[in-house]
Design an enzyme around this catalytic site. Structure first.
Site, PDB file in Angstrom:
ATOM      1  N   GLY A 245       0.783  -1.315   0.017  1.00  0.00           N
ATOM      2  CA  GLY A 245       0.076   0.006  -0.116  1.00  0.00           C
ATOM      3  C   GLY A 245       0.954   1.049  -0.143  1.00  0.00           C
ATOM      4  O   GLY A 245       2.061   0.954   0.090  1.00  0.00           O
ATOM      5  N   LYS A 246       0.231   2.172  -0.195  1.00  0.00           N
ATOM      6  CA  LYS A 246       1.096   3.644  -0.023  1.00  0.00           C
ATOM      7  C   LYS A 246       1.763   3.823   1.131  1.00  0.00           C
ATOM      8  O   LYS A 246       3.114   4.258   1.117  1.00  0.00           O
ATOM      9  CB  LYS A 246       0.031   4.764  -0.141  1.00  0.00           C
ATOM     10  CG  LYS A 246      -1.009   4.891  -1.529  1.00  0.00           C
ATOM     11  CD  LYS A 246      -1.770   6.128  -1.507  1.00  0.00           C
ATOM     12  CE  LYS A 246      -2.335   6.180  -2.904  1.00  0.00           C
ATOM     13  NZ  LYS A 246      -3.361   7.139  -2.725  1.00  0.00           N
TER      14      LYS A 246
END
Length: 472
Positions: A245-246
């Protein structure tokens, strides 16, 4: 059959490695078969659309050399390539389903549907909309959602990554085809688009596998031939324990380019996350990827995103670049002090630095002392296991001897400098790790530098002696 693959992102943000890998694999499949690679923008979720995202997605693909043959900005035989520009087409396909008794208007409010869902949850059973299908649904006029009228049954299909898969009837449901705002859902629009654009291979993330029963039911209802499916396993974070994820480093791919990563390094690294050609080869040129890639060799387990490996791959590609090509690539990465330097001198500096570069962004740190007087940083000495044991007087005496001996050198060439440095080991009685490290630090005041004799040769005799003298 002409192979036609597509990459169909939603313009809801930047493109990170997961999306790029999907695009890259689709590109490779098409190019390997002399087919066509298409870009399509799936922009039907207007609430999540981000201004400028479409342009950014296009720039991201082009920055990695993934040039598509048809797309929203270049057109093609199946234009338009943006879903919001073809709403009439979806309505026409929807009408076919309505006429065949395969679609109906949804009369319920969102509150009523939520009540159905809560009742199912309270009764500990799965919620299915078809269990609440109205007996007399209204004529669809576009003011309410249009739903697919499913016929629950088992389906079987082949996935190029996961093999033969059989689905259960229980998971087939009456999903929304067109929302009350007039825009189609992904579940409906992508199947229509793929059929109209004659897409032969559907390459996307494994999260879509759970929706395949509904997709297969819709393919059947529309009388469409199934394309080839390939669902890509997740890219995992660096620890390999969850989907990337980010927060785990899923950066904008354009940020990697800005940070000095080469497009060809990113392509090779991303392609080998979850794929290999069955050999020990670790890095691939784009041409090698086109020749060797196959969906059948994509692994089913999640691929770990290893930032250190990406850095290694990038360094490899930097070292492989011809010097004149590397010079073009580093145009915007030079230190400010190199702005007015002669191109020939900068080329000499780059030739020395090339072996040390891991990213193009490393260039200032490795080369600034060739263009400006460096600022002394005593932590470089204090953090050196051997040099920190010497007193300042011992270092000063040693540097005075070095200065005195190097000043005698008339032919200031790299070869002669190395010979003199070797003779200094005998004169001073010091080990290379002490003598050479000290000279390197006081002449560059940088954590890293190219080979010492080459560095001193390019700095020149006067600058070298001046910097040594300043460190007495």
């Amino acid at each position: 059959m002409t192979v036609r693959t597509r990459f169909a992102p939603s313009p809801t943000g930047y493109l990170h490695v997961g999306g790029i890998r999907t695009a890259l694999f689709a590109y490779l499949v098409a190019k390997q078969a002399n087919g066509k690679f298409i870009l399509r923008l799936e922009d039907t979720d207007k609430a999540r659309e981000v201004a400028g995202s479409a342009e950014h997605l296009i720039a991201s693909l082009k920055s990695l050399g993934l040039q598509y043959d048809e797309g929203p900005d270049i057109g093609g035989p199946f234009a338009p390539y943006k879903q919001s520009d073809k709403l009439d087409s979806y309505k026409a396909w929807a009408q076919k389903l309505i006429d065949a008794g395969k679609a109906y208007g949804d009369p319920y409010t969102s509150e009523e549907i939520q009540a159905f869902r809560e009742k199912a949850q309270a009764e500990k059973r799965a919620f299915r909309y078809r269990d609440h299908r109205p007996e007399n649904s209204p004529v669809w006029d576009g003011s309410q959602p249009l739903r697919f009228k499913s016929d629950p049954k088992s389906y079987s299909y082949h996935d190029e990554v996961w093999g033969d898969i059989t689905t259960s009837p229980e998971v087939v449901d009456d999903f929304i085809l067109i929302k009350s705002d007039g825009y189609p859902t992904y579940n409906f629009a992508h199947i229509v688009d793929d059929a109209e654009m004659q897409i032969t291979h559907i390459i996307r993330g494994q999260e879509f596998i759970s929706s395949m029963p509904n997709y297969l039911a819709l393919y059947e209802a529309l009388g469409l031939e199934l394309p080839i499916f390939a669902h890509m396993p997740h890219i995992m974070n660096d620890q390999g324990n969850k989907k990337l994820g980010k927060r785990d480093g899923a950066k904008d791919v354009v940020d990697y380019i800005r940070d000095g990563y080469l497009p060809e390094a990113l392509d090779s690294f991303i392609a080998t996350m979850g794929w290999n050609d069955g050999t020990e080869q670790e890095v691939f040129t784009m041409q090698e990827l086109i020749e060797k890639f196959s969906l059948s060799r994509v692994q089913r387990s999640g691929a770990r995103f290893d930032e250190k490996r990406l850095l290694w791959v990038n360094g490899h590609f930097i070292r492989e670049l011809p010097l004149d090509e590397l010079y073009k690539r580093v145009e915007f990465f030079w230190p400010e002090s190199a702005k007015n330097a002669q191109a020939a001198y900068k080329m000499q500096v780059l030739a020395l630095a090339q072996e040390r570069l891991k990213t193009l962004k490393d260039l200032p740190g490795i080369t600034s002392y060739f263009f400006e007087e460096p600022t002394p940083d005593m932590s470089l000495i204090d953090d050196n296991k051997q040099l920190k044991k010497m007193s300042s007087d011992e270092r000063s005496t040693l540097l005075q001897t070095v200065h005195q001996e190097l000043a005698k050198l008339e032919d200031w060439s790299a070869e002669n400098i190395q010979n003199y440095l070797n003779s200094l080991l005998e004169i001073t009685g010091q080990k290379p790790g002490i003598l050479f490290s000290l000279i390197r630090i006081v002449t560059t005041w940088a954590p890293f530098s190219p080979q010492l004799n080459d560095t001193l040769a390019l700095l020149g005799k006067d600058r070298t002696l001046s910097r040594i003298e300043a460190a007495f």
